[in-house]
Scaffold this motif. Structure first.
Motif, mmCIF file in Angstrom:
data_model
loop_
_atom_site.group_PDB
_atom_site.id
_atom_site.type_symbol
_atom_site.label_atom_id
_atom_site.label_comp_id
_atom_site.label_asym_id
_atom_site.label_seq_id
_atom_site.Cartn_x
_atom_site.Cartn_y
_atom_site.Cartn_z
ATOM 1 N N TYR A 58 0.836 -1.208 0.000
ATOM 2 C CA TYR A 58 0.000 0.000 0.000
ATOM 3 C C TYR A 58 0.870 1.257 0.000
ATOM 4 N N LEU A 59 1.902 1.270 0.839
ATOM 5 C CA LEU A 59 2.787 2.430 0.894
ATOM 6 C C LEU A 59 3.604 2.569 -0.386
ATOM 7 N N MET A 60 4.046 1.444 -0.948
ATOM 8 C CA MET A 60 4.777 1.498 -2.213
ATOM 9 C C MET A 60 3.884 2.058 -3.314
ATOM 10 N N TYR A 61 2.628 1.630 -3.333
ATOM 11 C CA TYR A 61 1.678 2.136 -4.317
ATOM 12 C C TYR A 61 1.435 3.628 -4.105
ATOM 13 N N THR A 62 1.288 4.052 -2.863
ATOM 14 C CA THR A 62 1.079 5.467 -2.557
ATOM 15 C C THR A 62 2.260 6.295 -3.044
ATOM 16 N N ALA A 63 3.469 5.811 -2.793
ATOM 17 C CA ALA A 63 4.667 6.519 -3.251
ATOM 18 C C ALA A 63 4.707 6.573 -4.781
ATOM 19 N N ALA A 64 4.367 5.476 -5.442
ATOM 20 C CA ALA A 64 4.368 5.452 -6.904
ATOM 21 C C ALA A 64 3.334 6.429 -7.462
ATOM 22 N N ARG A 65 2.188 6.496 -6.818
ATOM 23 C CA ARG A 65 1.134 7.420 -7.240
ATOM 24 C C ARG A 65 1.611 8.870 -7.094
ATOM 25 N N ALA A 66 2.246 9.188 -5.988
ATOM 26 C CA ALA A 66 2.764 10.544 -5.768
ATOM 27 C C ALA A 66 3.856 10.873 -6.783
ATOM 28 N N ARG A 67 4.743 9.911 -7.074
ATOM 29 C CA ARG A 67 5.789 10.144 -8.076
ATOM 30 C C ARG A 67 5.176 10.453 -9.432
ATOM 31 N N SER A 68 4.089 9.768 -9.760
ATOM 32 C CA SER A 68 3.417 9.993 -11.034
ATOM 33 C C SER A 68 2.919 11.439 -11.128
ATOM 34 N N ILE A 69 2.368 11.953 -10.052
ATOM 35 C CA ILE A 69 1.903 13.347 -10.024
ATOM 36 C C ILE A 69 3.086 14.286 -10.220
ATOM 37 N N LEU A 70 4.180 14.012 -9.529
ATOM 38 C CA LEU A 70 5.342 14.892 -9.628
ATOM 39 C C LEU A 70 5.959 14.846 -11.028
ATOM 40 N N ARG A 71 5.985 13.676 -11.645
ATOM 41 C CA ARG A 71 6.499 13.593 -13.023
ATOM 42 C C ARG A 71 5.632 14.429 -13.952
ATOM 43 N N ASN A 131 -9.867 13.202 -3.468
ATOM 44 C CA ASN A 131 -10.855 14.281 -3.389
ATOM 45 C C ASN A 131 -10.356 15.656 -3.816
ATOM 46 N N PHE A 132 -9.050 15.816 -3.947
ATOM 47 C CA PHE A 132 -8.492 17.122 -4.268
ATOM 48 C C PHE A 132 -7.469 16.985 -5.397
ATOM 49 N N PRO A 133 -7.894 17.222 -6.635
ATOM 50 C CA PRO A 133 -6.983 17.035 -7.774
ATOM 51 C C PRO A 133 -5.851 18.061 -7.776
ATOM 52 N N VAL A 134 -4.758 17.660 -8.371
ATOM 53 C CA VAL A 134 -3.605 18.548 -8.539
ATOM 54 C C VAL A 134 -3.687 19.207 -9.913
ATOM 55 N N PHE A 135 -4.165 18.453 -10.895
ATOM 56 C CA PHE A 135 -4.240 18.913 -12.278
ATOM 57 C C PHE A 135 -5.683 19.038 -12.732
ATOM 58 N N GLU A 136 -5.893 19.931 -13.677
ATOM 59 C CA GLU A 136 -7.137 19.991 -14.442
ATOM 60 C C GLU A 136 -6.714 19.742 -15.872
ATOM 61 N N GLY A 137 -7.000 18.552 -16.361
ATOM 62 C CA GLY A 137 -6.478 18.160 -17.671
ATOM 63 C C GLY A 137 -4.965 18.035 -17.570
ATOM 64 N N GLU A 138 -4.259 18.779 -18.373
ATOM 65 C CA GLU A 138 -2.793 18.767 -18.346
ATOM 66 C C GLU A 138 -2.228 19.982 -17.621
ATOM 67 N N THR A 139 -3.092 20.802 -17.061
ATOM 68 C CA THR A 139 -2.664 22.039 -16.402
ATOM 69 C C THR A 139 -2.501 21.822 -14.906
ATOM 70 N N LEU A 140 -1.366 22.259 -14.392
ATOM 71 C CA LEU A 140 -1.133 22.221 -12.947
ATOM 72 C C LEU A 140 -1.997 23.320 -12.335
ATOM 73 N N ALA A 141 -3.195 22.935 -11.910
ATOM 74 C CA ALA A 141 -4.190 23.897 -11.452
ATOM 75 C C ALA A 141 -4.036 24.260 -9.978
ATOM 76 N N PHE A 142 -3.492 23.349 -9.188
ATOM 77 C CA PHE A 142 -3.382 23.556 -7.751
ATOM 78 C C PHE A 142 -1.942 23.299 -7.314
ATOM 79 N N PRO A 143 -1.075 24.281 -7.522
ATOM 80 C CA PRO A 143 0.347 24.077 -7.258
ATOM 81 C C PRO A 143 0.672 23.700 -5.816
ATOM 82 N N HIS A 144 -0.099 24.208 -4.862
ATOM 83 C CA HIS A 144 0.187 23.866 -3.465
ATOM 84 C C HIS A 144 -0.049 22.378 -3.209
ATOM 85 N N ARG A 145 -0.988 21.774 -3.915
ATOM 86 C CA ARG A 145 -1.240 20.342 -3.766
ATOM 87 C C ARG A 145 -0.068 19.531 -4.331
ATOM 88 N N TYR A 146 0.549 20.065 -5.350
ATOM 89 C CA TYR A 146 1.740 19.453 -5.908
ATOM 90 C C TYR A 146 2.849 19.418 -4.849
#
Length: 171
Positions: A58-71, A131-146
């Motif tokens: 679960y933690l490995m998946y969470t880390a992979a998911r976060a890395r995907s957002i950062l990429r 519940n709180f997206p970082v992107f809207e489409g391909e746009t970084l809409a919420f930089p603080h969430r990033y």
């Protein structure tokens, strides 16, 4: 034999199956209170399922998911927001708490303190992410969430590293 069987069990993780298997076995041991020994059941599948439920995958998946957002954000350095959601404030406080959790785990000679913290942080981050997206489409809409994602990922990676658990780039 245990790692071989666990690797088969985690085959759905593809090329990372062995890392997930090893990490799950190690994290299961770290997560347990020192006074409770590791139990092996006559049914090896039951033992391996307990490793899965320990939370390492679960933690490995969470880390992979976060890395995907950062990429996806390409390392952009966003500006700060006008206001934060209550869950964002909680996540920031949890990230700041990490060094004290590590100290407490060392003082108590109990790595379970760290693993429980990591699992709790992972659960809270996943609720946030859903519940709180970082992107809207391909746009970084919420930089603080990033940036919150970056901070949570750093804590999870450091915690897994301290627990001697590998954290694959992707799962």
């Amino acid at each position: 034999r245990l790692i071989e069987e666990a690797t088969k069990y985690f085959a759905s993780y593809g090329e990372n199956a062995e890392k997930v298997a090893i990490g799950s076995v190690v994290f299961n041991e770290v997560k347990k209170e020192p006074r409770f020994p590791l139990e092996f059941h006559s049914d090896l599948t039951k033992t391996i399922r307990e490793f899965e439920e320990s939370g390492a995958a679960y933690l490995m998946y969470t880390a992979a998911r976060a890395r995907s957002i950062l990429r996806r954000g390409n390392g952009r350095s966003p500006t700060s927001p006008d206001g934060l959601e209550p869950i964002e404030v909680r996540l920031i406080k949890r990230v700041i708490e990490f060094p004290r959790v590590v100290e407490r785990a060392v003082e108590m000679d109990n790595p379970a303190v760290l693993s429980e913290f990591l699992l709790s942080l992972g659960q809270e981050y996943n609720r946030y992410y859903e519940n709180f997206p970082v992107f809207e489409g391909e746009t970084l809409a919420f930089p603080h969430r990033y940036e919150i994602t970056r901070a949570v990922l750093q804590v999870i990676e450091n915690g897994l590293r301290l627990s001697r658990v590998p954290s694959p780039e992707k799962i």
